[in-house]
Design an enzyme around this catalytic site. Sequence first.
Site, mmCIF file in Angstrom:
data_model
loop_
_atom_site.group_PDB
_atom_site.id
_atom_site.type_symbol
_atom_site.label_atom_id
_atom_site.label_comp_id
_atom_site.label_asym_id
_atom_site.label_seq_id
_atom_site.Cartn_x
_atom_site.Cartn_y
_atom_site.Cartn_z
ATOM 1 N N ASP A 242 -36.287 21.629 -34.236
ATOM 2 C CA ASP A 242 -35.838 23.007 -34.039
ATOM 3 C C ASP A 242 -36.864 23.874 -34.747
ATOM 4 O OD1 ASP A 242 -34.676 25.540 -34.180
ATOM 5 O OD2 ASP A 242 -32.640 24.737 -34.270
ATOM 6 N N HIS A 243 -37.721 24.540 -33.967
ATOM 7 C CA HIS A 243 -38.865 25.212 -34.583
ATOM 8 C C HIS A 243 -38.451 26.316 -35.551
ATOM 9 C CE1 HIS A 243 -38.190 28.071 -31.220
ATOM 10 N NE2 HIS A 243 -38.727 28.952 -32.048
ATOM 11 N N HIS B 111 -30.476 27.322 -33.045
ATOM 12 C CA HIS B 111 -31.229 28.101 -34.021
ATOM 13 C C HIS B 111 -30.321 28.850 -34.998
ATOM 14 C CE1 HIS B 111 -34.653 27.093 -31.728
ATOM 15 N NE2 HIS B 111 -34.639 28.085 -30.871
#
Length: 498
Positions: free
Chosen positions: A187-188, A250
């Site tokens: 999950d960037h 996110h």
Amino acid sequence: MRLERSAEPCVVLIFGATGDLTRRKLLPALYRLSQQRLVPAEFAILGTARQPLPDEEFRALMKQAITEFGSDDELDESIWENFAKRLFYLGGDFKDPLLYQNLKNRLTEIDAELETRGNRIFYLATAPDYFGLVAGQLGEAKLAKPAKGSWTRIIVEKPFGHDLKSAQTLNKELAKVFDEKQVYRIDHYLGKETVQNLLAFRFANSIFEPLWNRQYIDHIQITNAEALGVEGRGAYYESAGALRDMIQNHVFQVTSLIAMEPPASLAANSVRDEKAKAMQSVRALPLEAIEKFTVRGQYGPGKVLGDTVPRYREEPGVDPNSSTETFAALKLYFDNWRWAGVPFYLRSGKRLQKHVTEIAIEFKQVPHRLFTDSDAPLQPNILIIRIQPNEGITLRFGAKLPGQAMRIRPVNMDFRYGSSFGMKPPEAYERLLLDCMFGDSTLYARRDMVERGWEIVAPVLEAWRKPADGFPNYEAGSWGPQAADELIEQDGRKWRKL
């Protein structure tokens, strides 16, 4: 300042090596790590995708990608020349077992040529439909289990399923082939410096953590706003929507870092245990009263940053009668001792007034007002953590206005990464790829956390299966539908002006 580390020898095998993710994010990040000498000389990248390409043509494509999407620094030809020698390609069909045998042989050749010691990272930069298939084929080809003295890891891009059932199915497919400690769900958002700084901010400072609870905090707002639309991804977005695309992953990851208890250590599982425990305490959203806790919206035509933009239903690939939400807002409660009674307001949307992601922690008003002669009402203290853009932290507090009268005005104390450290933070993918090479999964999503996220939104997805009335219900360039304001105003609060 960041302690620089150099990774172990390894080969990164990228499935989907000619796709947008590889060109825009992965190759520029890997090149940057090489440029900073954070990967050793015994390092290689093997790309695979459907079309056949010779190594030289693949290298030319990747050079173009790094030039177009890399950092502002000019591409260094001497560094590129050395980097390019470690770039390889092998085309084939992901469904064909022969491809995996060919990859296995090529990996063996690279191990011998570059002394990469059998260490491998498999990166699934493919469409989600291929995640389980590729993992299964890697198992059949005996590539999933490392040789003695080596390691093997797999990085899986989001989305991790489409709902709870599909996420559980995907996790079971991965678990048949890989141990959980080998699986890195990326999950960037967790790679962003400001998100990582939440741990340091909370647990490296003694002045905030004693206040980090229901006794002092009134409520918390987490906003993820995008000025962009679906940017040519209409077909994908039609099957996703704001709740699946942003909030379930996110936004929930950021929420867990705010809500978690102090971990016993910074070891990966210690941190991830506390994040999962926090999310387990989220109160279930009642299916029969979803409208009291959630809002969905879809943008109509309007102006964003001075440009006239069409409604969502006019975007390419979108159903003209679509009920897909481009805006979602939730009110959550955590049923535990720390947060009992403190609402968390979450919102995420496209075609909003500006691009900003922030956390706003509003503290309770003073219990007794002494400054009765002040000509303005006292404003509550707010701690603002800006994730993007202009990463930093702001604390708002009251101070006396110069003069004879006792007049109180809010003032800000600001911290900005750029001005404080004088250096550009690494891109999220740089940090996350390097962590995987080190076997550090702290900033990756664990299986239970992914499934818990889907459990929380399951009743919302069920309620939103019925077509929405009144779409579109907010103008592009606004802050979302009126119902989102009413969601928070019914509790006597307001969204923060951004």
